[in-house]
Design a protein around this motif. Sequence first.
Motif, PDB file in Angstrom:
ATOM      1  N   ARG A  47       0.830  -1.197   0.000  1.00 10.12           N
ATOM      2  CA  ARG A  47       0.000   0.000   0.000  1.00 10.12           C
ATOM      3  C   ARG A  47       0.867   1.251   0.000  1.00 10.12           C
ATOM      4  O   ARG A  47       0.538   2.237  -0.631  1.00 10.12           O
ATOM      5  CB  ARG A  47      -0.911   0.013   1.230  1.00 10.12           C
ATOM      6  CG  ARG A  47      -2.044  -0.982   1.157  1.00 10.12           C
ATOM      7  CD  ARG A  47      -2.865  -0.977   2.415  1.00 10.12           C
ATOM      8  NE  ARG A  47      -4.012  -1.865   2.253  1.00 10.12           N
ATOM      9  CZ  ARG A  47      -4.950  -2.010   3.170  1.00 10.12           C
ATOM     10  NH1 ARG A  47      -4.856  -1.342   4.305  1.00 10.12           N
ATOM     11  NH2 ARG A  47      -5.968  -2.815   2.961  1.00 10.12           N
ATOM     12  N   ALA A  75      -3.462   8.714   4.040  1.00 14.06           N
ATOM     13  CA  ALA A  75      -4.066   7.458   3.568  1.00 14.06           C
ATOM     14  C   ALA A  75      -5.166   7.803   2.583  1.00 14.06           C
ATOM     15  O   ALA A  75      -5.957   8.724   2.821  1.00 14.06           O
ATOM     16  CB  ALA A  75      -4.628   6.656   4.732  1.00 14.06           C
ATOM     17  N   VAL A  84      -0.998   4.526   0.852  1.00 14.61           N
ATOM     18  CA  VAL A  84      -0.505   5.278   2.012  1.00 14.61           C
ATOM     19  C   VAL A  84       0.736   6.033   1.589  1.00 14.61           C
ATOM     20  O   VAL A  84       1.578   5.490   0.851  1.00 14.61           O
ATOM     21  CB  VAL A  84      -0.199   4.328   3.194  1.00 14.61           C
ATOM     22  CG1 VAL A  84       0.482   5.073   4.328  1.00 14.61           C
ATOM     23  CG2 VAL A  84      -1.478   3.667   3.691  1.00 14.61           C
ATOM     24  N   GLY A 100       3.759   4.449   6.749  1.00 16.84           N
ATOM     25  CA  GLY A 100       2.470   3.982   7.243  1.00 16.84           C
ATOM     26  C   GLY A 100       2.477   3.572   8.699  1.00 16.84           C
ATOM     27  O   GLY A 100       1.420   3.490   9.328  1.00 16.84           O
ATOM     28  N   ALA A 278      -1.081   5.997   9.664  1.00 18.48           N
ATOM     29  CA  ALA A 278      -1.751   6.013   8.363  1.00 18.48           C
ATOM     30  C   ALA A 278      -2.196   4.605   7.961  1.00 18.48           C
ATOM     31  O   ALA A 278      -3.233   4.432   7.315  1.00 18.48           O
ATOM     32  CB  ALA A 278      -0.835   6.607   7.293  1.00 18.48           C
ATOM     33  N   ASP A 279      -1.427   3.582   8.328  1.00 14.66           N
ATOM     34  CA  ASP A 279      -1.842   2.208   8.052  1.00 14.66           C
ATOM     35  C   ASP A 279      -3.172   1.888   8.743  1.00 14.66           C
ATOM     36  O   ASP A 279      -4.087   1.323   8.139  1.00 14.66           O
ATOM     37  CB  ASP A 279      -0.779   1.215   8.527  1.00 14.66           C
ATOM     38  CG  ASP A 279       0.395   1.086   7.563  1.00 14.66           C
ATOM     39  OD1 ASP A 279       0.278   1.579   6.420  1.00 14.66           O
ATOM     40  OD2 ASP A 279       1.414   0.498   7.957  1.00 14.66           O
ATOM     41  N   ALA A 282      -6.018   3.814   7.165  1.00 13.00           N
ATOM     42  CA  ALA A 282      -6.408   3.222   5.882  1.00 13.00           C
ATOM     43  C   ALA A 282      -7.369   2.056   6.117  1.00 13.00           C
ATOM     44  O   ALA A 282      -8.380   1.908   5.407  1.00 13.00           O
ATOM     45  CB  ALA A 282      -5.176   2.752   5.120  1.00 13.00           C
TER      46      ALA A 282
END
Length: 402
Positions: A47, A75, A84, A100, A278-279, A282
């Motif tokens: 990602r 994200a 991301v 991320g 951000a992971d 997402a």
Amino acid sequence: MGGFLRPAARRRVLRALVAATLIVGLADCRRASTPPPPSAGPALALRFEAPLAAGTEAALKRIYLQSEARGMVLALVDGDEVAVRGYGRMGPADPRRPDGATLVRLESLSKLFAADLLARFVADGRVRLGDPLQAHAPPGGRVPQTPNGPPITLLDLATHTAGLSRNLPTGEDELTATEADRWAWLSKQRRLPVPGRYAHYSNFGFDLLGDALGDAAGEPYGAALKSRITGPLGLTDTTARPTGAQCARMMTSDPRRRDWPCVDQSGEAASGGLYSTADDMALWLEHELAAGPPGARRRISQALYLRRGALASSEGLDNAGPADALGLAWVGHAATAARPAILEKTGGGDGFLSYVVIAPQSRVGVFVAFNNASGHRLRPVAEAADEVVAQLAAARRRPSDR
């Protein structure tokens, strides 16, 4: 945008393209040298490395440029595709790029998680939106009520219409204020504004909502959030109590302001105390924008309950532009000729600003968090993120709809 989970040959091509810097702006999104957390596997790594159309990549970079921040994480969800990105650096003395797994403060985006938990409990029949706050008060707790006026309800708290002040009026630091402090102050009041007439942004109200949700769950709010929301979704870094290992992955707060250490913020978890990555965001956006008919929880959490015109006044809810309606923590903006209807939420404090925007009907959403605490940068970032959502939503429409 192409698919994100490809065979090994596809990944080799991606690495070659990255090395050749043929993808616009991807050099700004290389993974930092900090290893990902143990839970971050190949899918999350892809990602971060996934290619985007040049125009989309450039549009995301513009969000970062609008922030004027040292560092940003982002994200993006576009239907079933997720990307991301990280921009800038982790801190003045740390040249690594965020990624991320970089920990950031969500600030008032934390309210969306409290709203999610409320919607879950309503869908499960555990509470009702019209429940009086008094029904979930601790032993001895009292909620004042205007003579002949309605009681404060959970819906009032979640839509900032309970008539409460922005912060706990005692002046005590929200970080150290406890449930006992909140209820001790509230129980002493004899009269508050009539709820439901005015929208006045209130962190205090959301912390009371967190207390009520904890009562409904039979356990502290943080434990209820983990068992019902963040745990089932696999949001391993979304917490108000980060570990030392998580804090070691945190982006510095605004270097031009005082330093805000990475500490336990469970006392304000429902209003602004959550950390995340951000992971994780997402994953949360994917949950909010999943394909197919929305379940009861999503219908409740993404509904708009109060139109602005029905309120006598509104204060503190127009940070990303004039609000048209209020949902459970969400601020609603009606569709325009250039943009679909969107739900958004802003956050800011402790050296960070944050923003999330979704277009549920188009299944497009963007999350950003950056370390510039200057409030005047929030609106430009929000506008740039809204533009990305508008462009991707337009691209997702069938030709016959254009």
